[in-house]
Design an enzyme around this catalytic site. Structure first.
Site, PDB file in Angstrom:
ATOM      1  N   GLU A 125       1.020  -1.111   0.070  1.00 55.13           N
ATOM      2  CA  GLU A 125      -0.042   0.053  -0.006  1.00 55.13           C
ATOM      3  C   GLU A 125       0.922   1.220  -0.081  1.00 55.13           C
ATOM      4  OE1 GLU A 125      -3.894   1.602   2.679  1.00 55.13           O
ATOM      5  OE2 GLU A 125      -2.123   0.780   3.612  1.00 55.13           O
ATOM      6  N   GLU A 216      -8.403  12.331   1.983  1.00 51.61           N
ATOM      7  CA  GLU A 216      -8.926  11.612   3.055  1.00 51.61           C
ATOM      8  C   GLU A 216      -9.002  12.618   4.024  1.00 51.61           C
ATOM      9  OE1 GLU A 216      -6.440   8.123   5.213  1.00 51.61           O
ATOM     10  OE2 GLU A 216      -5.633   8.928   3.128  1.00 51.61           O
TER      11      GLU A 216
END
Length: 333
Positions: A125, A216
């Protein structure tokens, strides 16, 4: 192929859940095709495509968040008192491309603005974070060094997630971070610079999954963003790629291949006096060339010039497990 929503890491007591595959179906998560004729609002967990771009939206817990998909690669978000949310636009399959973006990012509380994605084999990730507010994205991670790219310096970090949600289900995997030391909103992200820097620090990439320019917010934060995403060059998979500027263009096409090598044919148009720069994704390297003069300013960068055999030439790549095509740029003189 099932494209996952945002698998979550634990940072400062916050946990995000993977929603994908059968779990997504059970929770009513949708995969959608949004019409390109008008903007569309997304306020529930889903992935889909809009105007030729992949998008992903995820939210959980308290508060509210929505994303509006505009024309081309544009999206805007607003969130208020949200426990956890991430949304973005990009590509269902990422690559070592040069990503351009512009817009605004106005958070209050914990929030990140990052080019975000995953690879498999190894499962990774990754974040290239251009701006953030509140909670430091590097908290708890291991500092690995710096990389200079696109007019700024980024700190490199690595973190391991143990038995956490991922695009492959619950797994142990590494997170790679590049956090810009002087924040910005908008510009160019030359992803190959980061992928190569990570590889040089013992952090190899794998086969690309999705890649988005993500907004985010979490831990009760609020804010808004308005982002337009584009790509100025790319490579990867079995499709062609190329790059050009200043009067010439270099185009890649697939040649023959084997179990541990492949050939790329390169065609230059627009000039007979050119310089082509090829940026490889580590640990892939050029094994050999034909019909061209080649020099290597670094292990993963090759500079090619004519050798009297015209504008069609080629390279043999030793992928060393990294099968993403290199990117190329062309200049004259």
């Amino acid at each position: 192929m099932n494209y996952p929503l945002h698998p979550k890491r634990r940072r400062g007591g916050r946990v995000r859940l993977l929603i994908g595959g059968a779990l997504a179906a059970a929770l009513g998560v949708a995969t959608a095709m949004v019409p390109s004729a008008a903007s569309a609002s997304v306020c529930s967990n889903q992935t889909g495509s809009s105007n030729g771009y992949f998008y992903s939206f995820y939210t959980a817990g308290s508060g509210s968040a929505c994303m509006t998909l505009g024309s081309g690669g544009n999206y805007s978000t607003s969130w208020s008192g949200v426990s956890d949310f991430v949304a973005g636009v990009g590509w269902s399959t990422g690559s070592a491309q040069t990503v351009t973006y512009s817009g605004s990012f106005d958070p209050s509380g914990d929030a990140y603005l990052s080019l975000y994605g995953w690879t498999t084999n190894p499962l990774v990730e990754y974040y290239i974070t251009d701006d953030w507010s509140g909670y430091d994205p590097s908290s708890g991670a291991t500092y690995k060094g710096t990389v200079n790219s696109d007019g700024g310096t980024y700190d490199i970090y690595e973190d391991q997630r143990v038995n956490e949600p991922s695009i492959e289900g619950t797994a142990t995997f590494n997170q790679y971070w590049a956090v810009r030391t002087s924040s910005r909103v908008g510009g160019t992200i030359t992803t190959s610079n980061f992928f190569n820097a990570w590889a040089s620090d013992g952090m190899p990439m794998g086969t690309f999954n999705y890649q988005i320019l993500a907004t985010e917010g979490f831990n009760g934060g609020s804010g808004s963003s308005d982002i337009t995403v584009g790509s100025s060059s790319g490579g990867g998979g079995s499709s062609g790629g190329g790059g050009g500027s200043s009067g010439c263009t270099a185009t890649l096409s697939a040649g023959s291949s084997g179990s541990n090598w492949y050939n790329l044919d390169v065609s230059v148009t627009g000039s007979s006096s050119w310089t082509v720069t090829m940026d490889l994704v580590a640990p892939a390297v050029v094994y050999s060339t034909w019909n061209v003069n080649a020099t290597w300013p670094s292990e993963y960068v090759m500079v090619a010039t004519p050798n009297g055999n015209g504008n069609d030439w080629g390279v043999t790549i030793s992928p060393n497990g990294q099968w993403t095509w290199p990117t190329v740029s062309c200049s004259t003189g």
